[in-house]
Design a protein around this motif. Structure first.
Motif, PDB file in Angstrom:
ATOM      1  N   ARG A  85       3.661  -6.027  -7.719  1.00 10.20           N
ATOM      2  CA  ARG A  85       4.847  -6.243  -6.867  1.00 10.20           C
ATOM      3  C   ARG A  85       6.134  -6.141  -7.682  1.00 10.20           C
ATOM      4  NH1 ARG A  85       1.870 -10.501  -4.784  1.00 10.20           N
ATOM      5  NH2 ARG A  85       3.190 -11.987  -5.854  1.00 10.20           N
ATOM      6  N   TYR A 132      -2.691   2.875  -5.383  1.00 11.13           N
ATOM      7  CA  TYR A 132      -1.236   2.706  -5.412  1.00 11.13           C
ATOM      8  C   TYR A 132      -0.584   4.075  -5.440  1.00 11.13           C
ATOM      9  CZ  TYR A 132      -1.197   3.792 -10.416  1.00 11.13           C
ATOM     10  OH  TYR A 132      -1.325   4.408 -11.636  1.00 11.13           O
ATOM     11  N   ARG A 161       3.916   1.135  -3.197  1.00 14.11           N
ATOM     12  CA  ARG A 161       2.978   0.311  -2.438  1.00 14.11           C
ATOM     13  C   ARG A 161       1.646   0.291  -3.182  1.00 14.11           C
ATOM     14  NH1 ARG A 161       7.043  -0.361   0.110  1.00 14.11           N
ATOM     15  NH2 ARG A 161       7.349  -0.432   2.346  1.00 14.11           N
ATOM     16  N   HIS A 162       0.876  -0.777  -2.951  1.00 13.91           N
ATOM     17  CA  HIS A 162      -0.442  -0.866  -3.567  1.00 13.91           C
ATOM     18  C   HIS A 162      -1.383  -1.655  -2.662  1.00 13.91           C
ATOM     19  CE1 HIS A 162       1.123  -4.812  -4.651  1.00 13.91           C
ATOM     20  NE2 HIS A 162      -0.137  -5.181  -4.798  1.00 13.91           N
ATOM     21  N   ASN A 185      -1.811  -8.554  -8.789  1.00 14.79           N
ATOM     22  CA  ASN A 185      -0.995  -8.372  -7.591  1.00 14.79           C
ATOM     23  C   ASN A 185       0.475  -8.686  -7.878  1.00 14.79           C
ATOM     24  OD1 ASN A 185      -1.173  -7.477  -4.983  1.00 14.79           O
ATOM     25  ND2 ASN A 185      -2.312  -9.239  -4.257  1.00 14.79           N
ATOM     26  N   ARG A 186       0.721  -9.769  -8.613  1.00 14.77           N
ATOM     27  CA  ARG A 186       2.088 -10.167  -8.966  1.00 14.77           C
ATOM     28  C   ARG A 186       2.766  -9.087  -9.801  1.00 14.77           C
ATOM     29  NH1 ARG A 186       5.105 -12.156 -12.904  1.00 14.77           N
ATOM     30  NH2 ARG A 186       3.430 -12.049 -14.432  1.00 14.77           N
TER      31      ARG A 186
END
Length: 97
Positions: A80, A8, A87-88, A76-77
């Motif tokens: 975000r 990231y 970005r990741h 992931n959630r």
């Protein structure tokens, strides 16, 4: 548990506060999903291929970790929703299982 790799970047700034906030959020989320961090590598500032949110470079970090596949959706959630993370990308590492 399976092996994963998270790359990231945050927007570069004069201080390390955004980078520290992002890492702390990732670390606490991994603890919640019963994951284990194996290695953290600070890759430093690198140029981006294209401009993102007015920035031409980013401060990259690479994290190797183990966790159950069900926890990846939660991580992931959280990534975000984390404002500092521009970005990741999470990749499964079958060679490190």
């Amino acid at each position: 548990m399976k092996a994963y790799e998270l790359l990231y970047f945050v927007a570069p700034s004069a201080d390390d506060k955004p980078k520290k906030l992002a890492y702390d959020r990732i670390e606490s989320t991994l603890k919640e999903i019963k994951g284990k961090i194996d290695n953290v590598e600070d890759l430093g500032k690198m140029n981006l291929a294209y401009e993102i949110d007015g920035a031409n470079d980013g401060d990259y970090t690479l994290i190797d970790f183990h966790c159950d596949p069900a926890g990846i959706a939660e991580l992931n959630r959280v990534l975000r929703l984390t404002v500092e993370v521009q970005r990741h990308m999470i990749v499964a590492r079958k060679d490190r299982d």
